[in-house]
Design an enzyme around this catalytic site. Structure first.
Site, PDB file in Angstrom:
ATOM      1  N   ASN A  55      -0.148   3.127  -6.923  1.00  0.00           N
ATOM      2  CA  ASN A  55      -0.875   4.078  -7.766  1.00  0.00           C
ATOM      3  C   ASN A  55      -2.359   4.122  -7.370  1.00  0.00           C
ATOM      4  OD1 ASN A  55      -1.432   5.928  -9.996  1.00  0.00           O
ATOM      5  ND2 ASN A  55       0.452   5.160 -10.871  1.00  0.00           N
ATOM      6  N   ARG A  56      -3.237   4.528  -8.283  1.00  0.00           N
ATOM      7  CA  ARG A  56      -4.605   4.903  -7.930  1.00  0.00           C
ATOM      8  C   ARG A  56      -5.646   3.904  -8.424  1.00  0.00           C
ATOM      9  NH1 ARG A  56      -1.424   9.251  -8.865  1.00  0.00           N
ATOM     10  NH2 ARG A  56      -1.535  10.884  -7.267  1.00  0.00           N
ATOM     11  N   HIS A  71      -1.725   4.004  -3.485  1.00  0.00           N
ATOM     12  CA  HIS A  71      -0.568   3.310  -2.906  1.00  0.00           C
ATOM     13  C   HIS A  71      -0.927   2.412  -1.728  1.00  0.00           C
ATOM     14  CE1 HIS A  71       2.025   5.219  -5.642  1.00  0.00           C
ATOM     15  NE2 HIS A  71       2.254   6.345  -4.995  1.00  0.00           N
ATOM     16  N   HIS A  97       9.381   3.183  -4.739  1.00  0.00           N
ATOM     17  CA  HIS A  97       9.041   4.596  -4.894  1.00  0.00           C
ATOM     18  C   HIS A  97      10.194   5.505  -4.459  1.00  0.00           C
ATOM     19  CE1 HIS A  97       6.715   8.227  -5.170  1.00  0.00           C
ATOM     20  NE2 HIS A  97       5.563   7.592  -5.339  1.00  0.00           N
ATOM     21  N   ASP A 155       2.896  13.291 -14.152  1.00  0.00           N
ATOM     22  CA  ASP A 155       2.512  12.265 -13.191  1.00  0.00           C
ATOM     23  C   ASP A 155       1.647  11.281 -13.956  1.00  0.00           C
ATOM     24  OD1 ASP A 155       2.147  10.751 -10.963  1.00  0.00           O
ATOM     25  OD2 ASP A 155       1.128  12.290  -9.772  1.00  0.00           O
ATOM     26  N   GLN A 207       5.316   4.691 -14.080  1.00  0.00           N
ATOM     27  CA  GLN A 207       4.794   5.983 -13.674  1.00  0.00           C
ATOM     28  C   GLN A 207       5.964   6.953 -13.549  1.00  0.00           C
ATOM     29  OE1 GLN A 207       1.512   6.373 -13.330  1.00  0.00           O
ATOM     30  NE2 GLN A 207       1.301   8.405 -12.421  1.00  0.00           N
ATOM     31  N   GLU A 228       8.443   4.755 -11.315  1.00  0.00           N
ATOM     32  CA  GLU A 228       7.812   3.660 -10.588  1.00  0.00           C
ATOM     33  C   GLU A 228       7.299   2.594 -11.564  1.00  0.00           C
ATOM     34  OE1 GLU A 228       4.811   5.628  -7.938  1.00  0.00           O
ATOM     35  OE2 GLU A 228       5.733   7.390  -8.891  1.00  0.00           O
TER      36      GLU A 228
END
Length: 337
Positions: free
Chosen positions: A74-75, A100, A171, A237, A274, A302
């Site tokens: 993720n971010r 990621h 993922h 998302d 996620q 995820e």
């Protein structure tokens, strides 16, 4: 290490695990699930996990399809976080942000195949101190194991020689119809979460957590994904804040295709999930079956800790210290209808 157009010099190892219901194809490039076939009543098989025609196609794309994502899935906002009195700068690969694991994340690296038998395969990866900006040499290991006739487990572990952050996930993109030229929005979805994280226009979490009650994000009871799209802005998302204690394996989500009756039940030991209904695929990308992909060809579920958690002390911590073992358990139980 591989670049954007290469799978590396080491020949990938492909392993197949079979049960009465499942045929799982796994690959050392990205410790990846290449495909997941379910046996139908007539003896035929249907692949429900998005698979590309060749391994080179995975290297050329950027969707982490079927792979292990890390060192941080993720971010991370502005591709940096504070470690005591210093700022750690990471690879920025989504505008100013880190996604990621960076430009050469774990999904783009050749893992070693260290063990395999008829029921399990284990892949390992060692990355040096400073890889993608992360402190600490990290050793990661992933074991895929059949669980009876209907289940598959993914056990992910990692250790580091310096304080670092770790958040590893799987993922896959699921479409239980087996037809990736169709939208996955016609699936029924259930998520055991009372809250989710609203995000800004860069998909970075905003302050606070929001209750799902009386919103399009309320999947506490099974809901048709398509019917919720109108109420969720630009699409799904988002991280869902899962009920139950982090570190305890528990069922958290269920996906079902009403037409075929195929189903997937997901369990995790992590704190977040996620949910991403894909919207980025294009028809020039084809599935292994030769079908042009629908923009929403799959649903990614995820399990992980929360996005941007290194910068959010109110979120579950991704910090890993020397001598500690990071462990994440993911299990999928499948139904063929």
């Amino acid at each position: 290490m591989p670049n954007d157009a290469s799978i590396g010099d080491r020949s990938p190892v492909i392993v197949t695990l079979r049960s009465e219901l499942i045929r799982a194809e796994l690959c050392s490039y990205g410790a990846r699930l290449l495909a997941l076939y379910l046996r139908n009543a007539d003896g035929s098989e249907t692949n429900i996990a998005l698979a590309l025609p060749s391994l080179e196609d995975y290297a050329a794309g950027n969707s982490s399809i079927g792979a292990i994502c890390g060192r941080f899935a993720n971010r991370i906002r502005n591709a940096c976080y504070r470690e005591q009195d210093s700022i750690v700068h990471l690879s920025a690969n989504e505008g100013p942000n880190h996604l990621h694991g960076g430009g050469t994340g774990f999904d783009r690296q050749p893992w070693n195949t260290v063990a395999m038998d008829s029921e399990a395969v284990t892949f390992s990866l060692a990355v040096p101190d400073g890889d993608q900006g992360y402190p600490g040499a990290l050793n990661a290991r992933v074991t895929y194991r059949l669980l009876g006739a209907e289940g598959l487990q993914c056990r992910i572990t990692a250790s580091s020689d310096r304080p670092t952050i770790v958040n590893l996930t799987h993922h896959a993109y699921w479409n239980l119809t087996g037809d990736f030229s169709r939208s996955a929005a016609d699936h029924m979805l259930q998520i055991d979460a009372d809250a989710f994280l609203p995000v800004d226009d860069q998909l970075i979490p905003l302050p606070g957590r929001s209750p799902v009650a009386r919103t399009a994000f309320d999947f506490r009871e099974p809901a048709l994904t398509r019917e919720r799209l109108a109420g969720c802005g630009d699409g799904f998302d988002h991280n869902f804040c899962l009920n139950g204690p982090r570190g305890t394996l528990r069922p958290v989500a269920r996906l079902e295709d009403p037409a075929s009756g195929r189903s997937l039940r997901l369990s995790t030991s992590e704190a977040g999930l996620q949910f991403y209904l894909a919207r980025h695929f294009t028809p020039d990308i084809t599935s292994r079956e030769g079908r042009p992909l629908h923009p929403a060809a799959g649903i990614a579920l995820e399990p992980q800790t929360f996005p941007d958690s290194p910068n959010r002390p109110d979120f579950p911590s991704p910090r890993l210290l020397p001598g500690e073992l990071y462990e994440h358990l993911i299990e999928w139980q499948f139904g063929s209808g």
